[in-house]
Design a protein around this motif. Structure first.
Motif, PDB file in Angstrom:
ATOM      1  N   LEU A   1       0.834  -1.205   0.000  1.00  0.00           N
ATOM      2  CA  LEU A   1       0.000   0.000   0.000  1.00  0.00           C
ATOM      3  C   LEU A   1       0.866   1.251   0.000  1.00  0.00           C
ATOM      4  O   LEU A   1       0.577   2.216  -0.726  1.00  0.00           O
ATOM      5  CB  LEU A   1      -0.927   0.013   1.220  1.00  0.00           C
ATOM      6  CG  LEU A   1      -2.078  -0.978   1.222  1.00  0.00           C
ATOM      7  CD1 LEU A   1      -2.766  -0.996   2.586  1.00  0.00           C
ATOM      8  CD2 LEU A   1      -3.074  -0.651   0.126  1.00  0.00           C
TER       9      LEU A   1
ATOM     10  N   GLY B   1       0.456   3.187  -3.239  1.00  0.00           N
ATOM     11  CA  GLY B   1      -0.560   4.186  -2.944  1.00  0.00           C
ATOM     12  C   GLY B   1      -0.044   5.391  -2.182  1.00  0.00           C
ATOM     13  O   GLY B   1      -0.691   6.429  -2.151  1.00  0.00           O
TER      14      GLY B   1
ATOM     15  N   VAL C   1      -2.827   6.626   1.269  1.00  0.00           N
ATOM     16  CA  VAL C   1      -3.597   5.383   1.126  1.00  0.00           C
ATOM     17  C   VAL C   1      -3.354   4.477   2.330  1.00  0.00           C
ATOM     18  O   VAL C   1      -4.291   3.882   2.882  1.00  0.00           O
ATOM     19  CB  VAL C   1      -3.245   4.666  -0.201  1.00  0.00           C
ATOM     20  CG1 VAL C   1      -3.823   3.259  -0.244  1.00  0.00           C
ATOM     21  CG2 VAL C   1      -3.733   5.482  -1.391  1.00  0.00           C
TER      22      VAL C   1
END
Length: 162
Positions: free
Chosen positions: A46, A50, A54
């Motif tokens: 993540l 992201g 995120v």
């Protein structure tokens, strides 16, 4: 149609699924460590793909969802199979890294587990609160403390984590 009207057993089952991090909590040896390891891998992905936003959102969802799931599962006194708290805490700890590195990820794992197991200061206080908030709270605080420690180490020695 009858299954829709008998929501209580489904709510308990859904709560147990989430609270156990999709069953990781039923791992026979050190389920908290197993959940932290899986969370570390997912959290690193993540963070990599992201970014911090995120990962932070995922940690908040895990923490809030964890409280709701623990209540729905009717879990009391922090049973060993409840590991969603380790997931949230590990993700919060990863937020202390400026970027991913093998040493940084290993340090995030080690720091979080050390703080979660030893429960110094406010982590221990939260652990003694007998509620869903207490079950989640000690790991959220341990995650925040781990993130702050990582961040401080990075400020002190920027090249420490490659």
């Amino acid at each position: 149609m009858a299954a829709l009207t008998t929501g209580r057993p489904q709510g308990v089952a859904a709560g147990r699924t989430i609270a156990s991090a999709c069953g990781i909590g039923f791992f026979p040896w050190a389920p908290g460590t197993a959940a932290s390891a899986v969370a570390l891998l997912v959290g690193a992905a993540l963070l990599r793909y992201g970014g911090h936003g995120v990962l932070a959102l995922a940690a908040v969802i895990a923490a809030v969802g964890g409280v709701l799931a623990i209540r729905a599962a009717r879990a009391n006194d922090d049973p060993g199979w409840v590991v969603i708290d380790e997931v949230a805490g590990q993700w919060i700890t990863l937020l202390g890294l400026a970027h991913l590195s093998l040493i940084g990820v290993a340090a995030a794992f080690a720091l979080f587990r050390l703080l979660d197991i030893t429960k110094p200061g406010p982590i221990g206080w939260a652990d003694r609160v007998n509620s869903a908030f207490g079950i989640m709270g000690d790991d959220v605080i341990a995650g925040a403390a781990g993130a702050v420690i990582l961040w401080a180490l990075l400020l002190w020695k920027p090249m420490l984590f490659g």
